[in-house]
Design an enzyme around this catalytic site. Structure first.
Site: not given
Ligand code: ASP
Length: 308
Positions: A173, A201, A203-204, A224-225, A227
């Site tokens: 992200t 789906r 995410g966050d 980020t990470g 989600g």
């Molecule tokens: N947080 C993002 C998601 O879950 C993915 C990411 O940050 O790598 O969509």
């Protein structure tokens, strides 16, 4: 509006936190990503330097990352299990708590511009899929054919997941937070989600309080990470609450948010933040977070690996 007597300004951006094995990131890709981070940082910094708003600065930085195929947002977005692009984004103005969020959007070249158009319109705050696309058409936003978003890298990763029935992979992200010369903070976050994710789906990243939050009461934060764990911990709002109610620095607040309920909320987590005094945080528990920041006229800083 809090006083900002020094007219201090600052911008922090990320291009995704992820755990990588050595060699997984080729030197060429790493060089492209460093260059992309520098360009996006510069785009946002120029807005702030010229006296523009934090909101415009975060939109400019994230637009630059969305246009860069080496990041997972806009062009270069991950593909769903069906091989399609579904993009999510959010943007929030800490001066008035106005916000715009969109999810599962196709064809829109810059999802963050769509989120900004939602913010500018005022209500509703959150639009999904076809409704968001219709709004983009009404607003005259730039569209692209599906092939524009797909790159050699994302097609290859998608094929590997589909053919080997591998687990969906976490991607990268993008996000930005900024403080402008008028003392206002803002946040923008944009993503293509996770490579091979199931259709629908989310995410966050588009969720206010999950992947993005900004309030002049305390700070702006972009996550980020993983989600799912960021959503369940409402980590962007957690950072805000720790700064506002516990008086933590943004660095300590991001560290505390990353370790919140660590047993239950396991996964890669990265958070960038800036407060109304221009203090910045770039915290993560993975070995990689593509990141950059610049405070006022100081030299810009760009980094990828944990130990730099
Ligand atoms: N947080 C993002 C998601 O879950 C993915 C990411 O940050 O790598 O969509």
């Amino acid at each position: 509006m809090p006083a900002n007597p020094m007219n201090k300004y600052a911008i922090v951006i990320h291009g995704g936190a992820v755990t990588m094995k050595p060699g997984q990131l080729t030197p060429e890709e790493e060089a492209h990503q460093r260059e992309g981070l520098s360009q996006a940082l510069q785009a946002g910094w120029e807005v702030l330097h010229d006296g523009g708003t934090a909101l415009d600065a975060v939109e400019a930085a994230v637009t630059s990352l969305e246009n860069n195929e080496h990041f997972n947002a806009g062009r270069g977005s991950s593909l769903t299990e069906q091989g399609e692009v579904e993009m999510d984004a959010s943007i929030m103005d800490g001066s008035n708590l106005k916000a715009g969020a969109i999810n599962s959007v196709k064809y829109v070249k810059n999802p963050i511009r769509l989120a900004r158009a939602v913010l500018d319109q005022g209500s509703p705050v959150y639009l999904a899929s076809e409704g968001a696309l219709e709004f983009a058409l009404q607003q005259g936003l730039a569209l692209e054919a599906p092939d524009y978003f797909k790159t050699e890298k994302t097609r290859k990763q998608w094929l590997e997941i589909i053919q080997q029935q591998a687990e969906p992979q976490q991607q990268d992200t993008v996000g930005a937070v900024a403080l402008d010369q008028h003392g206002n903070v803002a946040v923008a976050t944009s993503t293509g989600g996770i490579e091979g994710q199931v259709k629908g789906r989310i995410g966050d990243s588009p969720v206010l309080g999950g992947g993005s939050y900004a309030s002049n009461d305390a700070c702006a934060a972009s996550c980020t990470g993983d989600g799912e764990v960021i959503l369940r911990g409402a980590l962007a709002h957690e950072v805000y609450a720790l700064v506002k109610y516990k008086g933590l620095s943004v660095v300590d607040a991001c560290r505390a948010a990353i370790t919140l309920r660590d047993e239950e909320l396991q996964g890669d987590k990265g958070i960038i933040a800036v407060d109304t005094q221009g203090n910045v945080a770039l915290e993560f528990n993975s070995n990689v977070m593509r990141r950059a920041y610049r405070i006022g006229e100081e030299e810009p800083v760009v980094a990828i690996w944990r130990d730099e």
